[in-house]
Design a protein around this motif. Structure first.
Motif, PDB file in Angstrom:
ATOM      1  N   ARG A 191       0.877  -1.123   0.097  1.00 18.72           N
ATOM      2  CA  ARG A 191       0.007  -0.030   0.137  1.00 18.72           C
ATOM      3  C   ARG A 191       0.861   1.283   0.073  1.00 18.72           C
ATOM      4  O   ARG A 191       1.930   1.256   0.737  1.00 18.72           O
ATOM      5  CB  ARG A 191      -1.023  -0.047   1.296  1.00 18.72           C
ATOM      6  CG  ARG A 191      -1.702  -1.349   1.242  1.00 18.72           C
ATOM      7  CD  ARG A 191      -2.821  -1.244   2.378  1.00 18.72           C
ATOM      8  NE  ARG A 191      -2.449  -0.736   3.518  1.00 18.72           N
ATOM      9  CZ  ARG A 191      -1.674  -1.152   4.569  1.00 18.72           C
ATOM     10  NH1 ARG A 191      -1.122  -2.217   4.335  1.00 18.72           N
ATOM     11  NH2 ARG A 191      -1.284  -0.358   5.653  1.00 18.72           N
TER      12      ARG A 191
ATOM     13  N   LYS B 197      -5.586   1.394  -7.780  1.00 18.67           N
ATOM     14  CA  LYS B 197      -6.852   1.788  -6.740  1.00 18.67           C
ATOM     15  C   LYS B 197      -6.393   2.719  -5.997  1.00 18.67           C
ATOM     16  O   LYS B 197      -5.379   2.776  -5.602  1.00 18.67           O
ATOM     17  CB  LYS B 197      -7.301   0.466  -6.063  1.00 18.67           C
ATOM     18  CG  LYS B 197      -7.935  -0.662  -6.742  1.00 18.67           C
ATOM     19  CD  LYS B 197      -8.282  -1.938  -6.065  1.00 18.67           C
ATOM     20  CE  LYS B 197      -8.556  -2.993  -6.895  1.00 18.67           C
ATOM     21  NZ  LYS B 197      -8.798  -4.276  -6.013  1.00 18.67           N
ATOM     22  N   CYS B 198      -7.317   3.744  -5.939  1.00 18.85           N
ATOM     23  CA  CYS B 198      -6.811   4.835  -5.048  1.00 18.85           C
ATOM     24  C   CYS B 198      -8.163   5.391  -4.228  1.00 18.85           C
ATOM     25  O   CYS B 198      -9.160   5.680  -4.708  1.00 18.85           O
ATOM     26  CB  CYS B 198      -6.290   6.312  -6.005  1.00 18.85           C
ATOM     27  SG  CYS B 198      -5.832   7.656  -5.263  1.00 18.85           S
ATOM     28  N   GLU B 199      -7.825   5.365  -2.843  1.00 19.48           N
ATOM     29  CA  GLU B 199      -8.885   5.957  -1.941  1.00 19.48           C
ATOM     30  C   GLU B 199      -8.196   7.488  -1.461  1.00 19.48           C
ATOM     31  O   GLU B 199      -6.946   7.470  -1.217  1.00 19.48           O
ATOM     32  CB  GLU B 199      -8.880   5.125  -0.635  1.00 19.48           C
ATOM     33  CG  GLU B 199      -9.518   3.778  -1.124  1.00 19.48           C
ATOM     34  CD  GLU B 199      -9.916   3.095   0.275  1.00 19.48           C
ATOM     35  OE1 GLU B 199     -10.641   3.224   0.906  1.00 19.48           O
ATOM     36  OE2 GLU B 199      -9.116   2.142   0.283  1.00 19.48           O
TER      37      GLU B 199
ATOM     38  N   SER C  42      -8.580  10.638   1.147  1.00 19.80           N
ATOM     39  CA  SER C  42      -9.024  11.180   2.413  1.00 19.80           C
ATOM     40  C   SER C  42      -8.603  12.618   2.603  1.00 19.80           C
ATOM     41  O   SER C  42      -7.610  12.969   2.112  1.00 19.80           O
ATOM     42  CB  SER C  42      -8.540  10.297   3.686  1.00 19.80           C
ATOM     43  OG  SER C  42      -8.785   9.034   3.190  1.00 19.80           O
TER      44      SER C  42
ATOM     45  N   ARG D 240      -4.365   6.988  -0.825  1.00 18.00           N
ATOM     46  CA  ARG D 240      -3.990   5.580  -0.399  1.00 18.00           C
ATOM     47  C   ARG D 240      -4.121   4.589  -1.701  1.00 18.00           C
ATOM     48  O   ARG D 240      -5.360   4.449  -2.432  1.00 18.00           O
ATOM     49  CB  ARG D 240      -4.740   5.125   0.710  1.00 18.00           C
ATOM     50  CG  ARG D 240      -4.396   5.628   1.933  1.00 18.00           C
ATOM     51  CD  ARG D 240      -5.514   5.165   3.021  1.00 18.00           C
ATOM     52  NE  ARG D 240      -6.709   5.947   2.893  1.00 18.00           N
ATOM     53  CZ  ARG D 240      -8.005   5.249   3.223  1.00 18.00           C
ATOM     54  NH1 ARG D 240      -7.876   4.171   3.905  1.00 18.00           N
ATOM     55  NH2 ARG D 240      -9.129   5.919   3.220  1.00 18.00           N
TER      56      ARG D 240
END
Length: 205
Positions: A158, A181-183, A185, A197
Protein backbone atom coordinates in the motif's frame (compact mmCIF):
# COMPACT_ATOMS: atom_id res chain seq x y z
CA UNK A 1 -1.61 20.62 20.25
CA UNK A 2 -1.16 17.80 22.76
CA UNK A 3 -4.94 17.22 22.83
CA UNK A 4 -4.95 17.03 19.04
CA UNK A 5 -2.17 14.43 19.08
CA UNK A 6 -4.03 12.28 21.64
CA UNK A 7 -6.81 11.59 19.16
CA UNK A 8 -4.37 9.35 17.29
CA UNK A 9 -4.30 7.00 20.28
CA UNK A 10 -0.70 7.63 21.26
CA UNK A 11 0.60 7.48 24.81
CA UNK A 12 2.15 10.16 26.97
CA UNK A 13 5.53 8.48 26.46
CA UNK A 14 5.09 8.77 22.70
CA UNK A 15 4.18 12.44 23.04
CA UNK A 16 7.34 13.00 25.08
CA UNK A 17 9.42 11.42 22.31
CA UNK A 18 7.71 13.63 19.75
CA UNK A 19 8.56 16.63 21.91
CA UNK A 20 12.20 15.49 22.07
CA UNK A 21 12.20 15.07 18.31
CA UNK A 22 10.75 18.55 17.84
CA UNK A 23 13.51 20.02 20.03
CA UNK A 24 16.20 18.22 18.02
CA UNK A 25 14.76 19.43 14.73
CA UNK A 26 14.87 23.01 16.01
CA UNK A 27 18.41 22.60 17.35
CA UNK A 28 19.81 21.05 14.17
CA UNK A 29 17.83 23.34 11.87
CA UNK A 30 19.88 26.31 13.01
CA UNK A 31 22.96 24.57 11.57
CA UNK A 32 21.70 22.43 8.70
CA UNK A 33 18.45 24.04 7.47
CA UNK A 34 16.49 20.80 7.66
CA UNK A 35 13.10 22.48 7.25
CA UNK A 36 12.00 25.88 6.03
CA UNK A 37 12.70 28.53 8.67
CA UNK A 38 9.20 29.91 8.12
CA UNK A 39 7.71 26.66 9.51
CA UNK A 40 9.98 26.21 12.55
CA UNK A 41 7.51 27.84 14.95
CA UNK A 42 4.69 25.68 13.57
CA UNK A 43 6.44 22.30 13.65
CA UNK A 44 3.62 20.56 15.54
CA UNK A 45 0.86 21.29 13.02
CA UNK A 46 2.82 21.77 9.82
CA UNK A 47 5.09 18.75 10.21
CA UNK A 48 4.47 16.47 13.20
CA UNK A 49 0.66 16.23 13.20
CA UNK A 50 0.60 16.28 9.40
CA UNK A 51 2.83 13.19 9.48
CA UNK A 52 1.19 11.53 12.49
CA UNK A 53 -2.22 11.39 10.82
CA UNK A 54 -0.92 8.57 8.61
CA UNK A 55 -0.90 6.28 11.65
CA UNK A 56 -4.61 5.70 10.96
CA UNK A 57 -3.66 3.68 7.90
CA UNK A 58 -1.00 1.43 9.44
CA UNK A 59 -2.15 -2.05 10.51
CA UNK A 60 -0.76 -4.78 12.81
CA UNK A 61 -0.04 -6.91 9.73
CA UNK A 62 2.47 -4.40 8.37
CA UNK A 63 6.05 -5.47 9.03
CA UNK A 64 8.14 -3.22 6.76
CA UNK A 65 7.54 0.44 5.87
CA UNK A 66 9.63 2.44 3.41
CA UNK A 67 9.65 6.24 3.61
CA UNK A 68 10.82 7.86 0.38
CA UNK A 69 12.87 11.06 0.54
CA UNK A 70 12.71 11.30 4.32
CA UNK A 71 14.38 14.70 4.68
CA UNK A 72 14.20 15.73 8.33
CA UNK A 73 12.03 12.68 9.08
CA UNK A 74 8.52 13.64 8.04
CA UNK A 75 6.64 11.34 8.05
CA UNK A 76 9.16 8.52 8.62
CA UNK A 77 10.53 9.46 12.05
CA UNK A 78 7.12 10.53 13.35
CA UNK A 79 5.66 7.16 12.34
CA UNK A 80 8.62 5.33 13.86
CA UNK A 81 8.00 7.09 17.18
CA UNK A 82 4.25 6.42 17.11
CA UNK A 83 4.57 2.82 15.95
CA UNK A 84 7.18 1.90 18.55
CA UNK A 85 4.38 1.30 21.04
CA UNK A 86 1.39 0.67 18.75
CA UNK A 87 3.13 -1.65 16.27
CA UNK A 88 6.48 -2.71 17.76
CA UNK A 89 7.16 -5.31 15.05
CA UNK A 90 7.08 -2.71 12.27
CA UNK A 91 10.51 -1.88 10.85
CA UNK A 92 10.77 1.52 9.21
CA UNK A 93 13.28 2.20 6.44
CA UNK A 94 14.17 5.81 5.62
CA UNK A 95 15.91 6.69 2.37
CA UNK A 96 17.52 10.11 1.94
CA UNK A 97 20.34 11.08 -0.41
CA UNK A 98 21.48 14.30 1.29
CA UNK A 99 24.32 13.59 3.70
CA UNK A 100 23.57 16.18 6.39
CA UNK A 101 20.00 14.96 6.62
CA UNK A 102 21.03 11.31 6.95
CA UNK A 103 23.45 12.30 9.73
CA UNK A 104 20.53 13.96 11.52
CA UNK A 105 18.31 10.91 11.01
CA UNK A 106 21.01 8.61 12.41
CA UNK A 107 21.29 10.85 15.46
CA UNK A 108 17.51 10.74 15.98
CA UNK A 109 17.51 6.95 15.62
CA UNK A 110 20.23 6.58 18.24
CA UNK A 111 18.97 9.23 20.67
CA UNK A 112 15.34 8.09 20.68
CA UNK A 113 16.15 4.37 20.32
CA UNK A 114 13.87 3.80 17.33
CA UNK A 115 13.43 0.78 15.05
CA UNK A 116 14.66 2.50 11.90
CA UNK A 117 17.17 1.76 9.17
CA UNK A 118 18.62 4.83 7.45
CA UNK A 119 19.83 4.60 3.84
CA UNK A 120 22.00 7.37 2.40
CA UNK A 121 21.09 6.54 -1.16
CA UNK A 122 19.21 7.70 -4.18
CA UNK A 123 15.85 5.96 -4.34
CA UNK A 124 16.63 4.64 -7.83
CA UNK A 125 19.67 2.80 -6.43
CA UNK A 126 18.08 1.39 -3.28
CA UNK A 127 17.82 -2.39 -3.05
CA UNK A 128 15.78 -3.63 -0.09
CA UNK A 129 13.16 -5.86 -1.71
CA UNK A 130 9.40 -5.61 -1.36
CA UNK A 131 7.71 -3.80 1.52
CA UNK A 132 4.24 -3.60 3.03
CA UNK A 133 3.78 0.18 3.12
CA UNK A 134 5.41 3.07 1.25
CA UNK A 135 5.03 6.64 2.48
CA UNK A 136 6.16 10.01 1.19
CA UNK A 137 5.58 13.68 1.88
CA UNK A 138 6.56 16.70 -0.22
CA UNK A 139 9.00 14.77 -2.37
CA UNK A 140 7.73 14.70 -5.94
CA UNK A 141 4.66 14.67 -8.19
CA UNK A 142 2.44 11.59 -8.07
CA UNK A 143 3.67 10.16 -11.42
CA UNK A 144 7.26 10.36 -10.17
CA UNK A 145 6.35 8.90 -6.77
CA UNK A 146 4.75 5.89 -8.45
CA UNK A 147 7.86 5.40 -10.55
CA UNK A 148 10.01 5.52 -7.42
CA UNK A 149 7.72 3.15 -5.52
CA UNK A 150 7.11 0.43 -8.12
CA UNK A 151 10.33 -1.61 -7.54
CA UNK A 152 9.38 -2.06 -3.89
CA UNK A 153 5.77 -3.10 -4.53
CA UNK A 154 4.29 -6.57 -4.25
CA UNK A 155 0.63 -7.25 -4.97
CA UNK A 156 -0.20 -6.34 -1.35
CA UNK A 157 1.88 -3.17 -0.94
CA UNK A 158 0.00 0.00 0.00
CA UNK A 159 1.22 3.48 -0.86
CA UNK A 160 0.26 6.35 1.46
CA UNK A 161 1.10 9.78 0.10
CA UNK A 162 0.40 13.23 1.52
CA UNK A 163 -0.47 15.57 -1.36
CA UNK A 164 -1.44 19.20 -1.78
CA UNK A 165 -4.03 21.10 -3.77
CA UNK A 166 -2.77 19.82 -7.15
CA UNK A 167 -3.42 16.19 -6.24
CA UNK A 168 -6.24 15.74 -8.79
CA UNK A 169 -4.12 17.07 -11.66
CA UNK A 170 -1.26 14.83 -10.60
CA UNK A 171 -3.56 11.83 -10.49
CA UNK A 172 -4.89 12.57 -13.96
CA UNK A 173 -1.32 12.62 -15.24
CA UNK A 174 -0.40 9.43 -13.33
CA UNK A 175 -3.35 7.52 -14.82
CA UNK A 176 -1.79 7.89 -18.27
CA UNK A 177 0.97 5.45 -17.31
CA UNK A 178 -0.27 3.60 -14.24
CA UNK A 179 -3.22 1.41 -13.27
CA UNK A 180 -4.09 1.41 -9.56
CA UNK A 181 -6.79 1.66 -6.94
CA UNK A 182 -6.91 4.91 -5.00
CA UNK A 183 -8.79 6.04 -1.90
CA UNK A 184 -8.67 9.77 -1.14
CA UNK A 185 -9.04 11.16 2.38
CA UNK A 186 -9.07 14.73 3.63
CA UNK A 187 -6.01 15.92 5.52
CA UNK A 188 -6.48 16.75 9.21
CA UNK A 189 -4.10 19.70 8.93
CA UNK A 190 -4.78 21.36 5.59
CA UNK A 191 -7.98 22.40 3.84
CA UNK A 192 -6.42 21.68 0.45
CA UNK A 193 -4.42 18.62 1.51
CA UNK A 194 -5.34 15.03 0.73
CA UNK A 195 -4.06 11.62 1.69
CA UNK A 196 -3.87 9.20 -1.24
CA UNK A 197 -3.97 5.49 -0.42
CA UNK A 198 -2.91 3.52 -3.46
CA UNK A 199 -2.85 -0.23 -4.02
CA UNK A 200 -2.57 -2.76 -6.88
CA UNK A 201 -0.07 -0.59 -8.74
CA UNK A 202 0.62 -1.75 -12.30
CA UNK A 203 2.18 -0.14 -15.33
CA UNK A 204 0.12 0.28 -18.50
CA UNK A 205 3.21 -0.37 -20.61
Amino acid sequence: MIDVIKKYNVSRETIKKLESYQALVKEWNSKFNLISKSTVDAIWERHIIDSLQLIKFITPKDLVLLDLGSGAGFPGVVLAIACQELYPDLKINLVESIGKKTIFLQEINKTLNLNMEIYKERIENLKIGKVDVITSRALASLPKLLEYAKPFCSNRTRLIFLKGEKWAQEQEEARKKWIYKCEVSDSDTSEDGKILRISDLRSKL
